[in-house]
Motif scaffolding. Structure first.
Motif, PDB file in Angstrom:
ATOM      1  N   ARG A 184     -16.775  25.628   6.642  1.00 26.48           N
ATOM      2  CA  ARG A 184     -17.578  24.080   6.828  1.00 26.48           C
ATOM      3  C   ARG A 184     -19.019  24.383   6.222  1.00 26.48           C
ATOM      4  O   ARG A 184     -19.705  23.423   6.361  1.00 26.48           O
ATOM      5  CB  ARG A 184     -17.430  23.595   8.308  1.00 26.48           C
ATOM      6  N   SER A 229     -12.902  25.810   2.709  1.00 27.74           N
ATOM      7  CA  SER A 229     -13.643  25.233   2.241  1.00 27.74           C
ATOM      8  C   SER A 229     -13.237  23.891   1.574  1.00 27.74           C
ATOM      9  O   SER A 229     -13.425  22.691   2.003  1.00 27.74           O
ATOM     10  CB  SER A 229     -14.554  25.707   1.218  1.00 27.74           C
ATOM     11  N   ASP A 232     -11.585  21.676   4.334  1.00 30.80           N
ATOM     12  CA  ASP A 232     -12.642  20.987   5.061  1.00 30.80           C
ATOM     13  C   ASP A 232     -12.911  19.721   4.435  1.00 30.80           C
ATOM     14  O   ASP A 232     -13.344  18.661   5.234  1.00 30.80           O
ATOM     15  CB  ASP A 232     -14.075  22.108   5.168  1.00 30.80           C
ATOM     16  N   TYR A 238     -14.814  15.102   6.123  1.00 32.21           N
ATOM     17  CA  TYR A 238     -14.951  16.261   6.745  1.00 32.21           C
ATOM     18  C   TYR A 238     -14.186  16.742   7.975  1.00 32.21           C
ATOM     19  O   TYR A 238     -13.920  15.772   8.523  1.00 32.21           O
ATOM     20  CB  TYR A 238     -16.515  16.495   7.245  1.00 32.21           C
ATOM     21  N   GLY A 240     -14.617  19.797  10.002  1.00 32.73           N
ATOM     22  CA  GLY A 240     -15.185  20.816  11.076  1.00 32.73           C
ATOM     23  C   GLY A 240     -14.453  22.065  11.074  1.00 32.73           C
ATOM     24  O   GLY A 240     -14.510  22.623  11.958  1.00 32.73           O
ATOM     25  N   ARG A 242     -13.501  25.857  10.098  1.00 30.28           N
ATOM     26  CA  ARG A 242     -14.277  27.152  10.051  1.00 30.28           C
ATOM     27  C   ARG A 242     -13.644  28.162   9.618  1.00 30.28           C
ATOM     28  O   ARG A 242     -13.915  29.129   8.649  1.00 30.28           O
ATOM     29  CB  ARG A 242     -14.691  27.536  11.715  1.00 30.28           C
ATOM     30  N   TYR A 397     -23.364  19.948   7.849  1.00 27.74           N
ATOM     31  CA  TYR A 397     -23.219  19.034   6.895  1.00 27.74           C
ATOM     32  C   TYR A 397     -24.433  18.236   6.526  1.00 27.74           C
ATOM     33  O   TYR A 397     -24.674  17.138   6.586  1.00 27.74           O
ATOM     34  CB  TYR A 397     -22.222  17.844   7.144  1.00 27.74           C
TER      35      TYR A 397
END
Length: 422
Positions: A184, A229, A232, A238, A240, A242, A397
């Motif tokens: 993220r 990525s 995400d 989005y 969140g 990781r 973000y």
């Protein structure tokens, strides 16, 4: 309560068991977006490293840390466990609701692989790849794109080399920049692309840039975790996320081989956001990058002499070790520790970040910086980029309007490390 919290943290450090036994782990299914009923909280009272390690070790997802307050994502059980050992928690929002709000409401389409509306200036994996290839095409004498391996889902881990004699392996210090270990943290990919653009586009017009390119070999890996990525932002919303996308996900920055799982700075629970994986380098991404770094030992000498791993957020410059509170430890002398401190503080003066040893934040084990130094004596730092504090998930973000300012903010810091690499 304060004494009890510290004792718990110390016990976790000693036994390596963490606080996963104190806080019930979230039950998560593989490849889900988020666990149910997770809240975003401000944790108050985490004023020293042992207390912050206790919070991080409870299984919560630490979003950011500043001035004794930690912002975390926690399940109801995790929140209750932290309160039971004396921490105060203020809920500032619901995880899913905050993500939906930051994403601009409903997703565009489940099939669309792009950033939410308004954040289109961030690069997707395909756009990042095209940018690197265009750079190599436009600056053929300076830049060359390769791959250090593949991600769990098969994406190439693109590396671009920048040098005045790019086709030749010269006897010059090599400096490695890695970004996007955590899915993220998209601003970090933009940071790596800024480095690429600056040292190629500026070569013919900026004498300082030319001098660095002529005397160094600059290596840039803009996305260590492309699977995470891409996930995400999938559907234009989005999530969140990781970790990588291997099962329930492994935290790449707890999967490196030095002091892996040693000291209460990672989790053995696959549902945890700091899950270290079943073994060191079990994540194909960390294995590929570490193999590449190992391959740069030429004639018995490591060619890479310095490294920055970019993260978000909190505006920090961090250096090893992360696994121990001590400034010195086996493999790091007082002189070496002082060099980390001196260079780190010089860097921080240029970008306005706060410089500190990694474990001054909280203990981590299996991290990239510890491995880079212990295995290869590479002067390795983590930068936690903008913002200083995030108000929850928004710290990961920031609007795309900040990309030029917050990446250029590190120009002098990057130059400082390149010079120190000599």
């Amino acid at each position: 309560m304060l004494t009890r919290r510290v004792l718990i943290a110390v016990a976790a450090m000693a036994g390596g068991a963490l606080l996963a036994t104190t806080a019930s782990p979230v039950t998560a299914q593989p490849q889900t977006e988020t666990a149910p009923d997770r809240g975003v909280y401000t944790v108050l009272g985490a004023d020293d490293t042992a207390e912050r390690t206790a919070v991080a070790g409870s299984g919560v997802d630490v979003l950011g840390t500043r001035d004794g307050a930690m912002t975390v994502v926690a399940s109801p059980a995790q929140a209750s466990s932290l309160r039971a050992i004396g921490f105060s928690l203020d809920q500032i929002g619901d995880f899913d609701a905050m993500l939906a709000e930051r994403s601009g409401g409903q997703p565009r389409s489940a099939a669309i692989d792009e950033f939410p509306a308004g954040d289109e200036k961030y690069h997707t994996y395909a756009e990042m790849t095209a940018e690197l290839q265009a750079t190599a095409r436009d600056h053929a004498s300076l830049a060359r794109v390769s791959s250090v391996g593949r991600s769990y889902e098969g994406r190439e881990l693109r590396l671009i080399k920048i040098s005045d004699n790019v086709a030749t392996d010269e006897n010059e210090p090599e400096v490695l920049f890695t970004c996007n270990q955590h899915a993220r943290e998209h601003l970090t990919t933009e940071m790596c692309l800024r480095i690429v653009q600056r040292f190629t586009d500026g070569y013919d017009t900026d004498p300082a840039i030319k001098q660095l390119v002529d005397t160094r070999e600059i290596l840039v890996l803009p996305s260590v975790n492309p699977d995470g990525s891409e996930y995400d932002i999938s559907g234009g919303r989005y999530k969140g996320w990781r970790k990588n996308r291997q099962g329930q996900g492994t935290d790449p920055n707890r999967n490196w081989g030095y002091k892996w799982g040693c000291c209460g700075g990672s989790s053995g629970s696959p549902s945890s956001e700091t899950y270290r994986g079943p073994s060191a380098f079990s994540a194909p991404e960390t294995r590929a990058v570490s193999n590449y770094v190992n391959s740069r030992v030429v004639g018995g000498r490591q060619q890479i002499t310095a490294h920055i791993d970019f993260h978000t957020y909190s505006e920090l410059v961090l250096w090893p070790y992360g696994y121990t509170y001590n400034d010195t430890a086996p493999g790091m002398t007082q002189t070496e520790a002082r060099r980390f401190q001196d260079v780190g503080r010089q860097i921080a003066r240029s970008n306005g970040y706060t410089p500190q040893q990694s474990s001054d934040l909280y203990v981590t084990d299996g991290s990239v910086n510890d491995w880079m130094w212990a295995q290869h004596k590479i002067l390795s730092y983590t930068f936690e980029m903008y913002p200083r504090s995030g108000g929850g998930l928004s710290g990961f973000y920031p609007p795309d309007e900040v990309i030029p300012r917050e990446t250029a903010r590190n120009d002098a810091a990057v130059d400082t490390l390149l010079r120190a690499a000599g």
